[in-house]
Design a protein around this motif. Structure first.
Motif, PDB file in Angstrom:
ATOM      1  N   SER A  26       0.832  -1.205   0.000  1.00 53.16           N
ATOM      2  CA  SER A  26       0.000   0.000   0.000  1.00 53.16           C
ATOM      3  C   SER A  26       0.863   1.250   0.000  1.00 53.16           C
ATOM      4  N   VAL A  27       1.925   1.231   0.804  1.00 51.22           N
ATOM      5  CA  VAL A  27       2.844   2.378   0.846  1.00 51.22           C
ATOM      6  C   VAL A  27       3.498   2.585  -0.517  1.00 51.22           C
ATOM      7  N   ILE A  28       3.953   1.489  -1.129  1.00 51.93           N
ATOM      8  CA  ILE A  28       4.580   1.586  -2.457  1.00 51.93           C
ATOM      9  C   ILE A  28       3.587   2.098  -3.486  1.00 51.93           C
ATOM     10  N   LEU A  29       2.339   1.616  -3.416  1.00 56.97           N
ATOM     11  CA  LEU A  29       1.297   2.061  -4.347  1.00 56.97           C
ATOM     12  C   LEU A  29       1.037   3.551  -4.201  1.00 56.97           C
ATOM     13  N   ILE A  30       0.952   4.029  -2.973  1.00 54.85           N
ATOM     14  CA  ILE A  30       0.700   5.453  -2.732  1.00 54.85           C
ATOM     15  C   ILE A  30       1.853   6.293  -3.258  1.00 54.85           C
ATOM     16  N   ILE A  31       3.079   5.847  -2.963  1.00 55.45           N
ATOM     17  CA  ILE A  31       4.262   6.592  -3.438  1.00 55.45           C
ATOM     18  C   ILE A  31       4.297   6.635  -4.962  1.00 55.45           C
ATOM     19  N   THR A  32       3.900   5.526  -5.593  1.00 57.65           N
ATOM     20  CA  THR A  32       3.929   5.454  -7.057  1.00 57.65           C
ATOM     21  C   THR A  32       2.842   6.301  -7.692  1.00 57.65           C
ATOM     22  N   LEU A  33       1.636   6.257  -7.124  1.00 58.65           N
ATOM     23  CA  LEU A  33       0.496   6.937  -7.730  1.00 58.65           C
ATOM     24  C   LEU A  33       0.391   8.414  -7.351  1.00 58.65           C
ATOM     25  N   TYR A  34       0.981   8.801  -6.234  1.00 55.83           N
ATOM     26  CA  TYR A  34       0.784  10.161  -5.751  1.00 55.83           C
ATOM     27  C   TYR A  34       1.158  11.237  -6.773  1.00 55.83           C
ATOM     28  N   PRO A  35       2.339  11.153  -7.427  1.00 55.35           N
ATOM     29  CA  PRO A  35       2.667  12.222  -8.391  1.00 55.35           C
ATOM     30  C   PRO A  35       1.633  12.363  -9.494  1.00 55.35           C
ATOM     31  N   PHE A  36       1.149  11.228 -10.023  1.00 58.27           N
ATOM     32  CA  PHE A  36       0.160  11.293 -11.098  1.00 58.27           C
ATOM     33  C   PHE A  36      -1.165  11.847 -10.588  1.00 58.27           C
ATOM     34  N   LEU A  37      -1.609  11.402  -9.408  1.00 56.63           N
ATOM     35  CA  LEU A  37      -2.870  11.894  -8.847  1.00 56.63           C
ATOM     36  C   LEU A  37      -2.786  13.372  -8.503  1.00 56.63           C
ATOM     37  N   ASN A  38      -1.622  13.822  -8.070  1.00 53.59           N
ATOM     38  CA  ASN A  38      -1.438  15.235  -7.768  1.00 53.59           C
ATOM     39  C   ASN A  38      -1.537  16.078  -9.029  1.00 53.59           C
ATOM     40  N   VAL A  39      -0.883  15.605 -10.104  1.00 48.07           N
ATOM     41  CA  VAL A  39      -0.973  16.308 -11.388  1.00 48.07           C
ATOM     42  C   VAL A  39      -2.414  16.351 -11.879  1.00 48.07           C
ATOM     43  N   LEU A  40      -3.125  15.221 -11.758  1.00 48.10           N
ATOM     44  CA  LEU A  40      -4.527  15.163 -12.185  1.00 48.10           C
ATOM     45  C   LEU A  40      -5.389  16.119 -11.370  1.00 48.10           C
ATOM     46  N   ALA A  41      -5.169  16.170 -10.058  1.00 47.55           N
ATOM     47  CA  ALA A  41      -5.955  17.054  -9.198  1.00 47.55           C
ATOM     48  C   ALA A  41      -5.743  18.518  -9.571  1.00 47.55           C
ATOM     49  N   ILE A  42      -4.493  18.913  -9.813  1.00 50.75           N
ATOM     50  CA  ILE A  42      -4.206  20.313 -10.173  1.00 50.75           C
ATOM     51  C   ILE A  42      -4.805  20.648 -11.530  1.00 50.75           C
ATOM     52  N   SER A  43      -4.761  19.680 -12.465  1.00 49.19           N
ATOM     53  CA  SER A  43      -5.307  19.947 -13.797  1.00 49.19           C
ATOM     54  C   SER A  43      -6.823  20.122 -13.770  1.00 49.19           C
ATOM     55  N   LEU A  44      -7.491  19.534 -12.781  1.00 47.19           N
ATOM     56  CA  LEU A  44      -8.946  19.623 -12.666  1.00 47.19           C
ATOM     57  C   LEU A  44      -9.390  20.709 -11.682  1.00 47.19           C
ATOM     58  N   ASN A  45      -8.442  21.471 -11.176  1.00 47.50           N
ATOM     59  CA  ASN A  45      -8.767  22.513 -10.214  1.00 47.50           C
ATOM     60  C   ASN A  45      -8.864  23.872 -10.902  1.00 47.50           C
ATOM     61  N   SER A 266      -1.661  25.305 -14.115  1.00 52.74           N
ATOM     62  CA  SER A 266      -2.787  24.528 -14.619  1.00 52.74           C
ATOM     63  C   SER A 266      -2.528  24.044 -16.033  1.00 52.74           C
ATOM     64  N   ILE A 267      -1.919  24.901 -16.860  1.00 52.77           N
ATOM     65  CA  ILE A 267      -1.598  24.522 -18.230  1.00 52.77           C
ATOM     66  C   ILE A 267      -0.637  23.343 -18.254  1.00 52.77           C
ATOM     67  N   LYS A 268       0.414  23.437 -17.466  1.00 49.47           N
ATOM     68  CA  LYS A 268       1.414  22.368 -17.441  1.00 49.47           C
ATOM     69  C   LYS A 268       0.792  21.036 -17.034  1.00 49.47           C
ATOM     70  N   MET A 269      -0.007  21.061 -16.004  1.00 54.53           N
ATOM     71  CA  MET A 269      -0.576  19.819 -15.498  1.00 54.53           C
ATOM     72  C   MET A 269      -1.617  19.227 -16.456  1.00 54.53           C
ATOM     73  N   ALA A 270      -2.435  20.078 -17.052  1.00 52.50           N
ATOM     74  CA  ALA A 270      -3.463  19.586 -17.973  1.00 52.50           C
ATOM     75  C   ALA A 270      -2.835  18.954 -19.209  1.00 52.50           C
ATOM     76  N   ILE A 271      -1.817  19.593 -19.764  1.00 47.49           N
ATOM     77  CA  ILE A 271      -1.166  19.035 -20.953  1.00 47.49           C
ATOM     78  C   ILE A 271      -0.389  17.775 -20.595  1.00 47.49           C
ATOM     79  N   THR A 272       0.201  17.740 -19.411  1.00 51.28           N
ATOM     80  CA  THR A 272       0.900  16.530 -18.976  1.00 51.28           C
ATOM     81  C   THR A 272      -0.050  15.340 -18.931  1.00 51.28           C
ATOM     82  N   ILE A 273      -1.264  15.555 -18.442  1.00 49.83           N
ATOM     83  CA  ILE A 273      -2.262  14.475 -18.409  1.00 49.83           C
ATOM     84  C   ILE A 273      -2.638  14.061 -19.830  1.00 49.83           C
ATOM     85  N   VAL A 274      -2.818  15.036 -20.718  1.00 49.57           N
ATOM     86  CA  VAL A 274      -3.223  14.747 -22.101  1.00 49.57           C
ATOM     87  C   VAL A 274      -2.190  13.891 -22.812  1.00 49.57           C
TER      88      VAL A 274
END
Length: 301
Positions: A26-45, A266-274
């Motif tokens: 679970s710790v490894i999963l959180i560490i792995t997914l956190y950067p992507f989820l953070n980018v996604l959250a900022i892009s949707l904010n 916001s631009i950086k994060m949205a395009i990174t997700i795309v």
């Protein structure tokens, strides 16, 4: 009694191991997914709220305006189309060329097998360098064309050797049987070898697709001033440079309008997700073949 006690201890030990294993994973999963989820959250904010910071796993003020804004950026749409074209075409042609050459090198009756293999191996360690490569592309009239993305890397020695090692592990009797039935070399390659090579071909296809999708330096080097041949990753690189260093943009008016509506973050994060999501969508369909291909290729090599 002793046997019952031992079984109880084993069961208790298994439970402790499973709990510790679950916590660790679970710790490894959180560490792995956190950067992507953070980018996604900022892009949707909301862009004005993003400036305040403090966004981690969930957008504070949900909005899709960031994505609407970047898709109004004309060069991004062009880059998306060109990137899809080069990824599909580069992957298909790369697979065909690598598999055909690998099949040829796997044939014991191919007299130049050792020479060609040595020549290919040398290309993995030595290259002409950036300037000679650029001059070669210029003399071939590839600069300023779409084919500069496809032809220079259509044959990869690394991919050829991986496929060849896989083919070497297949029973040669299959090819001999096909020959006795009157099949020629192309028929053997197409109807016997390729169906058996699905795992390794899926592995190579993933390598090629990711490489083509993420490539931007060739666009910068050869087609930087060709707006109709721009790629998605090159547009991302330009936007990241403009927001971080104030670099000059090819399409300055579009960028100015975009920055006036949303924050640079916001631009950086949205395009990174795309640019990331398409590859993430493709990978699950190839995962089974990818794992099989990597495992079998490693054993047979």
């Amino acid at each position: 009694m002793a046997s019952s006690s031992k079984a109880f201890n084993d069961t208790r030990g298994d439970k402790i191991f499973n709990i510790c294993n679950f916590i660790l994973m679970s710790v490894i999963l959180i560490i792995t997914l956190y950067p992507f989820l953070n980018v996604l959250a900022i892009s949707l904010n909301d862009s004005t709220d993003t400036v305040r910071g403090g966004i981690y796993l969930w957008p504070r003020e949900f909005t899709l305006e960031n994505y609407k804004t970047i898709f109004n950026y004309s060069s991004l749409i062009t880059g998306f189309k060109i990137t899809i074209y080069r990824t599909v075409l580069g992957t298909v042609l790369g697979l065909i060329s690598a598999s055909m050459l690998a099949y040829t090198l796997s044939r014991p009756d191919f007299k130049s097998r050792k020479f060609v293999s040595t020549f290919l191996a040398l290309t993995m360690y030595f290259s002409g360098g950036l300037v000679p490569t650029y001059m070669l592309m210029r003399h071939l009239d590839l600069i300023g064309t779409f084919w500069i993305y496809i032809l220079p890397g259509i044959v990869s020695a690394f991919n050829v050797f991986i496929i060849r090692s896989f083919i070497d592990g297949l029973p040669y009797a299959l090819q001999e049987s096909a020959k006795l039935d009157g099949a020629n070399d192309f028929t053997i390659y197409y109807k016997v070898i390729l169906p058996l090579c699905k795992p390794v071909l899926a592995t190579i296809a993933l390598f090629l697709a990711v490489g083509q999708w993420n490539s931007w330096f060739d666009t910068y080097l050869y087609n930087g001033n060709k707006a109709h041949l721009t790629t998605l990753q090159y547009e991302l690189m330009k936007i990241l440079q403009s927001t971080n260093q104030g670099a000059r943009m090819t399409n300055a008016n579009d960028m100015a309008n975009m920055m006036a509506q949303v924050s640079p973050e916001s631009i950086k994060m949205a395009i990174t997700i795309v640019v990331t999501v398409p590859i993430l969508i493709i990978y699950p369909f190839l995962q089974r073949y990818f794992v099989d291909g990597m495992t079998l290729g490693a054993v047979k090599a």
